[in-house]
Design an enzyme around this catalytic site. Sequence first.
Site, PDB file in Angstrom:
ATOM      1  N   ASP A   1       0.824  -1.202   0.000  1.00  0.00           N
ATOM      2  CA  ASP A   1       0.000   0.000   0.000  1.00  0.00           C
ATOM      3  C   ASP A   1       0.862   1.257   0.000  1.00  0.00           C
ATOM      4  OD1 ASP A   1      -2.516   1.064  -0.148  1.00  0.00           O
ATOM      5  OD2 ASP A   1      -2.835   1.144   2.008  1.00  0.00           O
TER       6      ASP A   1
ATOM      7  N   GLY B   1      -7.372   0.649   2.189  1.00  0.00           N
ATOM      8  CA  GLY B   1      -6.022   0.920   2.671  1.00  0.00           C
ATOM      9  C   GLY B   1      -5.538  -0.071   3.721  1.00  0.00           C
ATOM     10  N   HIS B   2      -4.236   0.002   3.989  1.00  0.00           N
ATOM     11  CA  HIS B   2      -3.578  -0.899   4.929  1.00  0.00           C
ATOM     12  C   HIS B   2      -4.166  -0.802   6.339  1.00  0.00           C
ATOM     13  CE1 HIS B   2      -1.321   2.951   5.019  1.00  0.00           C
ATOM     14  NE2 HIS B   2      -1.366   2.747   6.320  1.00  0.00           N
ATOM     15  N   ASN B   3      -4.174  -1.943   7.030  1.00  0.00           N
ATOM     16  CA  ASN B   3      -4.623  -2.048   8.417  1.00  0.00           C
ATOM     17  C   ASN B   3      -6.094  -1.721   8.632  1.00  0.00           C
ATOM     18  OD1 ASN B   3      -1.494  -1.187   8.651  1.00  0.00           O
ATOM     19  ND2 ASN B   3      -2.049  -2.584  10.306  1.00  0.00           N
TER      20      ASN B   3
END
Length: 320
Positions: free
Chosen positions: A170, A227-229
Amino acid sequence: MKHQLKIKSIELAKELHTRIENLNDFDIFSFSSLADKVPNTVTFATSKYYKTIDFNHFPEDILLIAPVEFEGEKRQNTIYVDNPLKDFLHLIKKYVRDKHTQPPGNIHHTAIIDPRAIIHPSVSIGAYSIIGMCKIDEGSVIKEHVHVYDHVDIGKNVILYSSTEIGTEDFGPIIQKDGEIEMFPQIGSLIIEDGVQVFPFTAIGRGTLGATIIKSGVKIDHCCQIGHNTIIGTNSIITANSIILGSAIIGKNCWIGSGSIIKNQIEIGDGVTTGMGSVITKSIPGGYTVAGNPAIELQQMIQERKTLKRLINNAQADEK
């Protein structure tokens, strides 16, 4: 009319395990919408639309799936069930096979698969897909031109449609003191639980250090960016062109309207609905419906617009 199947009306009714009364045994060739009134098809009606049907001009050779609340009418060639839409979809899934669906366990010869990948024998993988060091569980379908990166764990009965990027590294720019821009390495993972569907041209980033988690039953529409996380709760729906930035938390049973943008580190509670094009800059409690840019509670937005309109009308009246 395209002949998708050939089956007798009584046989089709038996599939729904419902009582068969006032039902002629005629050929069913396809499925149709209530508005089309196509002969020799099966269709359905919800309570709202059943009440609008003019049965004086409704063809006899249509099998109608209707809500059980109208069972007392005992209309000819109508079967009554608790959930007409659910049963209608069940019949389509059972009797109409998508011509692009790969048979279970079929892996196209053009697919590139990391030898370290753990793939259940029932998984099908389409042409030109790239599968990294990941795990894919029972019954999942990977369509054409899908890229599944390393450190992705895919559950049962997941469908990844064409041209999706799953577990990609990402975007995470870090601006150093000297002005140099460096990308934070994405070394985390992506977990996709059972029954998730991801539609074409959507990208889901893996975690930076932890995991991005897409929980069971989530449906993600075309052209979305996750997006990440980020964590998306059970049975939430993310519609087309939505962007969810890193480390956001979306509750269960949410509906994210088309084109919504959700700021990073935002938390959205269970059952939230966002209107089309909403820009979410603050966390939202469960059960709210929000809209606008920046997004606010819908009733508040309606009230503010009424107030603004009244002020404008008063100002125009004063000028006259």
